[in-house]
Design a protein around this motif. Structure first.
Motif, PDB file in Angstrom:
ATOM      1  N   LYS A 177       0.825  -1.223   0.000  1.00 31.69           N
ATOM      2  CA  LYS A 177       0.000   0.000   0.000  1.00 31.69           C
ATOM      3  C   LYS A 177       0.851   1.262   0.000  1.00 31.69           C
ATOM      4  CE  LYS A 177      -3.807  -2.338   0.398  1.00 31.69           C
ATOM      5  NZ  LYS A 177      -4.595  -2.554  -0.784  1.00 31.69           N
ATOM      6  N   VAL A 178       2.157   1.128   0.264  1.00 36.29           N
ATOM      7  CA  VAL A 178       3.049   2.277   0.409  1.00 36.29           C
ATOM      8  C   VAL A 178       3.643   2.674  -0.939  1.00 36.29           C
ATOM      9  CG1 VAL A 178       5.158   3.112   1.519  1.00 36.29           C
ATOM     10  CG2 VAL A 178       3.590   1.603   2.770  1.00 36.29           C
ATOM     11  N   GLN A 179       3.470   3.947  -1.275  1.00 30.98           N
ATOM     12  CA  GLN A 179       4.059   4.482  -2.499  1.00 30.98           C
ATOM     13  C   GLN A 179       5.442   5.056  -2.217  1.00 30.98           C
ATOM     14  OE1 GLN A 179       1.556   7.013  -5.011  1.00 30.98           O
ATOM     15  NE2 GLN A 179       3.245   8.471  -5.145  1.00 30.98           N
ATOM     16  N   GLU A 180       5.547   5.859  -1.162  1.00 30.02           N
ATOM     17  CA  GLU A 180       6.831   6.465  -0.801  1.00 30.02           C
ATOM     18  C   GLU A 180       6.747   7.018   0.615  1.00 30.02           C
ATOM     19  OE1 GLU A 180       7.588  10.615  -2.554  1.00 30.02           O
ATOM     20  OE2 GLU A 180       6.119   9.768  -3.940  1.00 30.02           O
ATOM     21  N   ILE A 181       7.919   7.400   1.139  1.00 32.12           N
ATOM     22  CA  ILE A 181       8.021   8.004   2.463  1.00 32.12           C
ATOM     23  C   ILE A 181       8.730   9.337   2.276  1.00 32.12           C
ATOM     24  CG2 ILE A 181       8.999   7.766   4.782  1.00 32.12           C
ATOM     25  CD1 ILE A 181       8.908   4.673   4.232  1.00 32.12           C
ATOM     26  N   ARG A 182       8.132  10.396   2.836  1.00 31.65           N
ATOM     27  CA  ARG A 182       8.668  11.745   2.678  1.00 31.65           C
ATOM     28  C   ARG A 182       8.820  12.409   4.035  1.00 31.65           C
ATOM     29  NH1 ARG A 182       7.662  14.246  -2.174  1.00 31.65           N
ATOM     30  NH2 ARG A 182       7.211  16.214  -1.146  1.00 31.65           N
ATOM     31  N   GLY A 183       9.708  13.385   4.097  1.00 28.87           N
ATOM     32  CA  GLY A 183       9.811  14.208   5.295  1.00 28.87           C
ATOM     33  C   GLY A 183       8.547  15.038   5.443  1.00 28.87           C
ATOM     34  N   TYR A 184       8.250  15.456   6.679  1.00 30.92           N
ATOM     35  CA  TYR A 184       7.037  16.235   6.925  1.00 30.92           C
ATOM     36  C   TYR A 184       7.214  17.658   6.412  1.00 30.92           C
ATOM     37  CZ  TYR A 184       3.186  18.577   9.228  1.00 30.92           C
ATOM     38  OH  TYR A 184       2.058  19.319   9.476  1.00 30.92           O
TER      39      TYR A 184
ATOM     40  N   ASP B  96       9.035  16.802  14.393  1.00 32.98           N
ATOM     41  CA  ASP B  96      10.482  16.951  14.506  1.00 32.98           C
ATOM     42  C   ASP B  96      11.154  16.307  13.306  1.00 32.98           C
ATOM     43  OD1 ASP B  96      10.491  14.173  14.984  1.00 32.98           O
ATOM     44  OD2 ASP B  96      10.588  14.420  17.154  1.00 32.98           O
ATOM     45  N   ALA B  97      12.459  16.115  13.395  1.00 36.61           N
ATOM     46  CA  ALA B  97      13.226  15.571  12.274  1.00 36.61           C
ATOM     47  C   ALA B  97      12.828  14.139  11.926  1.00 36.61           C
ATOM     48  CB  ALA B  97      14.718  15.623  12.596  1.00 36.61           C
ATOM     49  N   PHE B  98      12.207  13.416  12.867  1.00 32.94           N
ATOM     50  CA  PHE B  98      11.816  12.031  12.622  1.00 32.94           C
ATOM     51  C   PHE B  98      10.407  11.911  12.040  1.00 32.94           C
ATOM     52  CE2 PHE B  98      14.935  11.762  16.092  1.00 32.94           C
ATOM     53  CZ  PHE B  98      15.876  10.957  15.473  1.00 32.94           C
ATOM     54  N   THR B  99       9.623  12.976  12.151  1.00 37.21           N
ATOM     55  CA  THR B  99       8.243  12.951  11.656  1.00 37.21           C
ATOM     56  C   THR B  99       8.261  12.784  10.142  1.00 37.21           C
ATOM     57  OG1 THR B  99       7.604  14.460  13.433  1.00 37.21           O
ATOM     58  CG2 THR B  99       6.060  14.213  11.597  1.00 37.21           C
ATOM     59  N   VAL B 100       7.468  11.822   9.669  1.00 32.70           N
ATOM     60  CA  VAL B 100       7.426  11.558   8.228  1.00 32.70           C
ATOM     61  C   VAL B 100       5.989  11.432   7.757  1.00 32.70           C
ATOM     62  CG1 VAL B 100       9.684  10.406   8.117  1.00 32.70           C
ATOM     63  CG2 VAL B 100       7.632   9.057   8.531  1.00 32.70           C
ATOM     64  N   VAL B 101       5.834  11.543   6.448  1.00 36.27           N
ATOM     65  CA  VAL B 101       4.548  11.309   5.807  1.00 36.27           C
ATOM     66  C   VAL B 101       4.706  10.057   4.947  1.00 36.27           C
ATOM     67  CG1 VAL B 101       2.817  12.211   4.215  1.00 36.27           C
ATOM     68  CG2 VAL B 101       3.985  13.763   5.785  1.00 36.27           C
ATOM     69  N   ILE B 102       3.860   9.069   5.217  1.00 33.20           N
ATOM     70  CA  ILE B 102       3.841   7.860   4.391  1.00 33.20           C
ATOM     71  C   ILE B 102       2.780   8.091   3.320  1.00 33.20           C
ATOM     72  CG2 ILE B 102       3.459   5.365   4.335  1.00 33.20           C
ATOM     73  CD1 ILE B 102       4.152   5.339   7.362  1.00 33.20           C
ATOM     74  N   ILE B 103       3.207   8.068   2.068  1.00 39.83           N
ATOM     75  CA  ILE B 103       2.277   8.250   0.954  1.00 39.83           C
ATOM     76  C   ILE B 103       1.745   6.871   0.581  1.00 39.83           C
ATOM     77  CG2 ILE B 103       1.972   9.090  -1.401  1.00 39.83           C
ATOM     78  CD1 ILE B 103       2.626  11.326   0.583  1.00 39.83           C
ATOM     79  N   LEU B 104       0.405   6.737   0.605  1.00 41.16           N
ATOM     80  CA  LEU B 104      -0.253   5.457   0.374  1.00 41.16           C
ATOM     81  C   LEU B 104      -1.056   5.471  -0.915  1.00 41.16           C
ATOM     82  CD1 LEU B 104      -1.765   5.272   3.954  1.00 41.16           C
ATOM     83  CD2 LEU B 104       0.211   3.966   3.169  1.00 41.16           C
ATOM     84  N   ASN B 105      -1.172   4.314  -1.529  1.00 41.66           N
ATOM     85  CA  ASN B 105      -2.115   4.103  -2.628  1.00 41.66           C
ATOM     86  C   ASN B 105      -3.270   3.306  -2.051  1.00 41.66           C
ATOM     87  OD1 ASN B 105      -0.851   5.359  -4.856  1.00 41.66           O
ATOM     88  ND2 ASN B 105       0.626   3.672  -4.928  1.00 41.66           N
ATOM     89  N   ILE B 106      -4.410   3.985  -1.863  1.00 39.40           N
ATOM     90  CA  ILE B 106      -5.581   3.394  -1.227  1.00 39.40           C
ATOM     91  C   ILE B 106      -6.759   3.538  -2.182  1.00 39.40           C
ATOM     92  CG2 ILE B 106      -7.161   3.569   0.724  1.00 39.40           C
ATOM     93  CD1 ILE B 106      -4.404   2.785   1.656  1.00 39.40           C
ATOM     94  N   ALA B 107      -7.371   2.434  -2.557  1.00 47.38           N
ATOM     95  CA  ALA B 107      -8.571   2.450  -3.404  1.00 47.38           C
ATOM     96  C   ALA B 107      -8.359   3.336  -4.630  1.00 47.38           C
ATOM     97  CB  ALA B 107      -9.788   2.903  -2.598  1.00 47.38           C
ATOM     98  N   HIS B 108      -7.231   3.164  -5.275  1.00 47.83           N
ATOM     99  CA  HIS B 108      -6.866   3.900  -6.496  1.00 47.83           C
ATOM    100  C   HIS B 108      -6.735   5.394  -6.248  1.00 47.83           C
ATOM    101  CE1 HIS B 108      -7.426   0.129  -8.545  1.00 47.83           C
ATOM    102  NE2 HIS B 108      -8.668   0.065  -8.080  1.00 47.83           N
ATOM    103  N   ARG B 109      -6.486   5.794  -5.009  1.00 54.48           N
ATOM    104  CA  ARG B 109      -6.283   7.197  -4.634  1.00 54.48           C
ATOM    105  C   ARG B 109      -4.966   7.299  -3.873  1.00 54.48           C
ATOM    106  NH1 ARG B 109      -9.663   8.750  -8.118  1.00 54.48           N
ATOM    107  NH2 ARG B 109     -11.836   8.382  -7.684  1.00 54.48           N
ATOM    108  N   THR B 110      -4.433   8.515  -3.837  1.00 52.71           N
ATOM    109  CA  THR B 110      -3.206   8.777  -3.099  1.00 52.71           C
ATOM    110  C   THR B 110      -3.558   9.562  -1.850  1.00 52.71           C
ATOM    111  OG1 THR B 110      -1.992   8.845  -5.188  1.00 52.71           O
ATOM    112  CG2 THR B 110      -0.890   9.746  -3.266  1.00 52.71           C
TER     113      THR B 110
END
Length: 175
Positions: free
Chosen positions: A42-49, A90-104
């Protein structure tokens, strides 16, 4: 001999592997003191916040939207969604980009830990809470052993959670 598969090939293969009890891969992340796992497919990518653009009248846990290479992506803060205290970025906070039900969709978490492969024998069914807690998105509890230490990983059906009516994401994205 090792072969590389496309994500489409992995997605079609995954249900078959799950049915046969073959190991599945999970991305583990932390929210407060708890560690969660979601299906890596389900994970597309991981980005910094980065601070999203706020949307008026959105639920408190939807931080806003970001422009991800031309795609407008809603961002859900999972600490706020789970009513956890002390939301700090903080520096560890991230955004997980998901592909859910053909949506991001993006979800903000405290940190990403690892990609773990869990065989069926290391996954126990989720306990019944008799309605005291909405655990419909919890698929099981994984046990991770590291030497003599053992920790629990709360496995989530992130697609079921993100597409649920109380999230309000799919209606907002679909229309």
């Amino acid at each position: 001999m090792s072969t590389l598969m496309t994500s489409d090939q992995r997605s079609t293969l995954q249900p078959t592997l799950a049915a046969t009890g073959a190991p599945r891969e999970y991305l583990s992340f932390k929210l407060g003191h708890e560690e969660y796992g979601i299906d890596i497919l389900k994970v597309q990518e991981i980005r910094g916040y980065e601070q999203p653009t706020r949307i008026a009248n959105a639920p408190h846990f939807i931080k806003g939207v970001v422009n991800l290479r031309g795609v407008i992506v809603p961002i859900v803060d999972m600490r706020l969604r789970f009513d956890l205290p002390d939301v700090k970025y903080d520096a560890f906070t991230v955004v997980i980009i998901l592909n859910i039900a053909h949506r991001t969709v993006g979800m903000v978490v405290d940190s990403v830990s690892d990609v773990l492969e869990l065989p069926a024998g290391q996954i126990k069914p989720a306990p019944e809470f008799n309605g005291a807690i909405d655990a419909s998105y919890i698929t099981g509890l994984g046990t991770i052993k590291h030497g003599d230490d053992e920790r629990m990983l709360i496995l989530m059906d992130i697609e079921q959670m993100m597409t649920s009516a109380d999230m309000g994401l799919m209606d907002a994205v679909l229309h």
